[in-house]
Motif scaffolding. Structure first.
Motif, PDB file in Angstrom:
ATOM      1  N   GLN A 118      16.349  81.381  -3.079  1.00 42.35           N
ATOM      2  CA  GLN A 118      16.433  79.953  -3.168  1.00 42.35           C
ATOM      3  C   GLN A 118      16.874  79.252  -1.790  1.00 42.35           C
ATOM      4  O   GLN A 118      17.701  79.689  -1.092  1.00 42.35           O
ATOM      5  CB  GLN A 118      17.330  79.390  -4.220  1.00 42.35           C
ATOM      6  CG  GLN A 118      17.675  77.968  -4.120  1.00 42.35           C
ATOM      7  CD  GLN A 118      18.278  77.584  -5.566  1.00 42.35           C
ATOM      8  OE1 GLN A 118      17.794  77.536  -6.507  1.00 42.35           O
ATOM      9  NE2 GLN A 118      19.445  76.724  -5.236  1.00 42.35           N
ATOM     10  N   TYR A 119      15.925  78.188  -1.424  1.00 39.93           N
ATOM     11  CA  TYR A 119      16.460  77.190  -0.141  1.00 39.93           C
ATOM     12  C   TYR A 119      17.005  76.015  -0.666  1.00 39.93           C
ATOM     13  O   TYR A 119      15.989  75.463  -1.567  1.00 39.93           O
ATOM     14  CB  TYR A 119      15.090  77.301   0.737  1.00 39.93           C
ATOM     15  CG  TYR A 119      15.578  76.063   1.647  1.00 39.93           C
ATOM     16  CD1 TYR A 119      16.572  76.288   2.874  1.00 39.93           C
ATOM     17  CD2 TYR A 119      14.919  74.513   1.727  1.00 39.93           C
ATOM     18  CE1 TYR A 119      16.885  75.136   3.753  1.00 39.93           C
ATOM     19  CE2 TYR A 119      15.353  73.637   2.579  1.00 39.93           C
ATOM     20  CZ  TYR A 119      16.015  73.931   3.423  1.00 39.93           C
ATOM     21  OH  TYR A 119      16.374  72.881   4.562  1.00 39.93           O
ATOM     22  N   SER A 120      18.198  75.708  -0.408  1.00 46.72           N
ATOM     23  CA  SER A 120      18.741  74.156  -1.129  1.00 46.72           C
ATOM     24  C   SER A 120      19.202  73.655   0.089  1.00 46.72           C
ATOM     25  O   SER A 120      19.811  73.919   1.196  1.00 46.72           O
ATOM     26  CB  SER A 120      20.006  74.546  -1.975  1.00 46.72           C
ATOM     27  OG  SER A 120      19.545  75.268  -2.959  1.00 46.72           O
ATOM     28  N   GLU A 123      25.293  70.412   0.485  1.00 47.88           N
ATOM     29  CA  GLU A 123      26.589  71.411   0.773  1.00 47.88           C
ATOM     30  C   GLU A 123      26.289  72.652   0.101  1.00 47.88           C
ATOM     31  O   GLU A 123      25.378  72.834  -0.536  1.00 47.88           O
ATOM     32  CB  GLU A 123      27.770  70.782  -0.136  1.00 47.88           C
ATOM     33  CG  GLU A 123      28.065  69.310   0.482  1.00 47.88           C
ATOM     34  CD  GLU A 123      29.456  68.953  -0.487  1.00 47.88           C
ATOM     35  OE1 GLU A 123      29.719  69.602  -1.386  1.00 47.88           O
ATOM     36  OE2 GLU A 123      29.698  67.800  -0.051  1.00 47.88           O
ATOM     37  N   GLY A 124      27.082  73.711   0.749  1.00 47.80           N
ATOM     38  CA  GLY A 124      26.961  75.020   0.400  1.00 47.80           C
ATOM     39  C   GLY A 124      25.821  75.685   1.206  1.00 47.80           C
ATOM     40  O   GLY A 124      25.434  75.331   2.174  1.00 47.80           O
ATOM     41  N   LYS A 125      25.611  76.861   0.812  1.00 48.26           N
ATOM     42  CA  LYS A 125      24.592  77.723   1.677  1.00 48.26           C
ATOM     43  C   LYS A 125      23.160  77.410   1.497  1.00 48.26           C
ATOM     44  O   LYS A 125      22.789  77.009   0.431  1.00 48.26           O
ATOM     45  CB  LYS A 125      24.727  79.252   1.044  1.00 48.26           C
ATOM     46  CG  LYS A 125      26.290  79.899   1.309  1.00 48.26           C
ATOM     47  CD  LYS A 125      26.164  81.065   0.634  1.00 48.26           C
ATOM     48  CE  LYS A 125      27.553  81.938   0.911  1.00 48.26           C
ATOM     49  NZ  LYS A 125      27.530  83.260   0.342  1.00 48.26           N
ATOM     50  N   ALA A 126      22.602  77.199   2.542  1.00 41.55           N
ATOM     51  CA  ALA A 126      21.112  76.873   2.723  1.00 41.55           C
ATOM     52  C   ALA A 126      20.228  78.069   1.821  1.00 41.55           C
ATOM     53  O   ALA A 126      19.292  77.599   1.110  1.00 41.55           O
ATOM     54  CB  ALA A 126      20.380  76.794   4.072  1.00 41.55           C
ATOM     55  N   VAL A 152      25.253  82.510  -9.454  1.00 40.00           N
ATOM     56  CA  VAL A 152      24.975  81.218  -8.648  1.00 40.00           C
ATOM     57  C   VAL A 152      25.630  81.368  -7.165  1.00 40.00           C
ATOM     58  O   VAL A 152      26.615  81.922  -7.129  1.00 40.00           O
ATOM     59  CB  VAL A 152      25.132  80.045  -9.345  1.00 40.00           C
ATOM     60  CG1 VAL A 152      24.410  79.841 -10.405  1.00 40.00           C
ATOM     61  CG2 VAL A 152      26.679  79.823  -9.673  1.00 40.00           C
ATOM     62  N   GLN A 153      24.976  80.581  -6.396  1.00 39.90           N
ATOM     63  CA  GLN A 153      25.568  80.519  -4.834  1.00 39.90           C
ATOM     64  C   GLN A 153      25.952  81.956  -4.494  1.00 39.90           C
ATOM     65  O   GLN A 153      27.054  82.134  -4.087  1.00 39.90           O
ATOM     66  CB  GLN A 153      26.801  79.700  -4.953  1.00 39.90           C
ATOM     67  CG  GLN A 153      26.447  78.207  -5.026  1.00 39.90           C
ATOM     68  CD  GLN A 153      25.623  77.749  -3.738  1.00 39.90           C
ATOM     69  OE1 GLN A 153      26.153  77.929  -2.409  1.00 39.90           O
ATOM     70  NE2 GLN A 153      24.703  76.899  -4.198  1.00 39.90           N
ATOM     71  N   GLN A 154      25.170  82.734  -4.402  1.00 40.02           N
ATOM     72  CA  GLN A 154      24.960  84.365  -3.973  1.00 40.02           C
ATOM     73  C   GLN A 154      26.269  85.021  -4.596  1.00 40.02           C
ATOM     74  O   GLN A 154      27.134  85.626  -3.936  1.00 40.02           O
ATOM     75  CB  GLN A 154      25.499  84.124  -2.369  1.00 40.02           C
ATOM     76  CG  GLN A 154      25.053  85.535  -1.709  1.00 40.02           C
ATOM     77  CD  GLN A 154      23.594  85.531  -1.177  1.00 40.02           C
ATOM     78  OE1 GLN A 154      22.933  84.755  -1.352  1.00 40.02           O
ATOM     79  NE2 GLN A 154      23.394  86.539  -0.144  1.00 40.02           N
ATOM     80  N   PHE A 155      26.211  85.053  -5.993  1.00 42.47           N
ATOM     81  CA  PHE A 155      27.147  85.689  -6.972  1.00 42.47           C
ATOM     82  C   PHE A 155      28.533  85.093  -6.628  1.00 42.47           C
ATOM     83  O   PHE A 155      29.287  85.825  -7.079  1.00 42.47           O
ATOM     84  CB  PHE A 155      27.150  87.225  -6.714  1.00 42.47           C
ATOM     85  CG  PHE A 155      25.674  87.736  -6.855  1.00 42.47           C
ATOM     86  CD1 PHE A 155      25.738  88.331  -8.243  1.00 42.47           C
ATOM     87  CD2 PHE A 155      24.858  87.803  -5.918  1.00 42.47           C
ATOM     88  CE1 PHE A 155      24.445  88.879  -8.480  1.00 42.47           C
ATOM     89  CE2 PHE A 155      23.514  88.394  -6.277  1.00 42.47           C
ATOM     90  CZ  PHE A 155      23.482  88.917  -7.537  1.00 42.47           C
ATOM     91  N   GLU A 156      28.717  83.909  -6.331  1.00 41.99           N
ATOM     92  CA  GLU A 156      30.176  83.425  -6.281  1.00 41.99           C
ATOM     93  C   GLU A 156      30.418  82.853  -7.780  1.00 41.99           C
ATOM     94  O   GLU A 156      31.674  82.461  -7.924  1.00 41.99           O
ATOM     95  CB  GLU A 156      30.030  82.227  -5.021  1.00 41.99           C
ATOM     96  CG  GLU A 156      29.965  82.867  -3.521  1.00 41.99           C
ATOM     97  CD  GLU A 156      30.321  81.641  -2.606  1.00 41.99           C
ATOM     98  OE1 GLU A 156      30.352  80.333  -3.200  1.00 41.99           O
ATOM     99  OE2 GLU A 156      30.394  81.898  -1.542  1.00 41.99           O
TER     100      GLU A 156
END
Length: 232
Positions: A118-120, A123-126, A152-156
């Motif tokens: 995913q590209y978002s 805020e947070g990781k792109a 979600v958010q790279q397993f965070e």
């Protein structure tokens, strides 16, 4: 801004009208909307499917478009785009692969694995990479239970969904669903939604859904409408 929103709405209406006009296939379809749970179904090899929907709440409005293609037996690839109609701008783009791992037998559920890239914006990781395990159990002729666990958010953090489906006829199905998001340093986000879908043709689905947040000082209500179309 208002003119742009109207253009987006009319574009969706035009797309729906065109779909109604060209729907002539006798194939049936199985969509991953309008609920939040990932389904276990994968498109047969060579089939192409379009799913599109609008979701509105008090402060937000999104258009979600998903393109699905059956790559090989039990494997499909998908491209998904989310458009913020109030900004207006694309908020995220997701490429995913769904793999059927197990077909339901007796008391064992069907199982599928989905991998996301995913590209978002914001805020947070792109760029993030996540995964989901989706399950579905047949409870009776008209009832089934779907549930999934995804990162979600790279397993965070993690999303959990559970959904009861009711399919009284081949033309109609409905659901009630609970889903939640758990992330470190944040209170869990709990939600509930309900929805119905109607098949105008075996390859053409219209749907309507709505829901709200739970356990919040002020509930956030949302409503969605969408369409799914299967090409031969």
């Amino acid at each position: 801004m208002r003119k742009l929103k109207n253009k987006i709405l009319w574009a969706f209406v035009a797309f729906l009208s065109t779909t109604l006009a060209v729907a002539q296939s006798d194939e049936s379809l199985n969509t991953d909307r309008p609920d939040q749970s990932e389904g276990v179904y994968t498109l047969p090899k060579g089939q192409f499917q379009v799913e599109n929907g609008l979701v509105f709440s008090k402060e937000e409005g999104f258009d979600n478009l998903m393109l699905r293609y059956g790559l090989i037996t039990n494997t499909e690839i998908r491209l998904e785009a989310n458009f913020d109609v109030k900004t207006p701008d694309f908020s995220s783009t997701v490429f995913s692969v769904k793999q059927r791992l197990w077909q339901s037998e007796r008391y064992l559920p069907s199982v599928s694995l989905i991998g996301y890239g995913q590209y978002s914006k914001g805020e947070g990781k792109a760029y993030t990479f996540d995964a989901c395990l989706a399950f579905e159990s047949v409870l009776a002729d008209e009832f089934s239970l779907a549930y999934s666990l995804s990162s979600v958010q790279q397993f965070e953090g993690y999303n959990f969904t559970t959904e009861l489906n009711y399919t009284p006829t081949s033309k109609f199905w409905g659901f009630v669903e609970y889903y939640a998001t758990y992330q470190p340093h944040y209170a869990p986000l709990h939600n509930i939604d309900v929805g119905i879908a109607y098949f105008l043709k075996p390859n053409l689905q219209l749907d309507l859904s709505g829901g709200r947040t739970l356990f919040q000082p002020e509930a956030n209500y949302f409503i969605g409408v969408g369409v799914g179309y299967l090409f031969k």
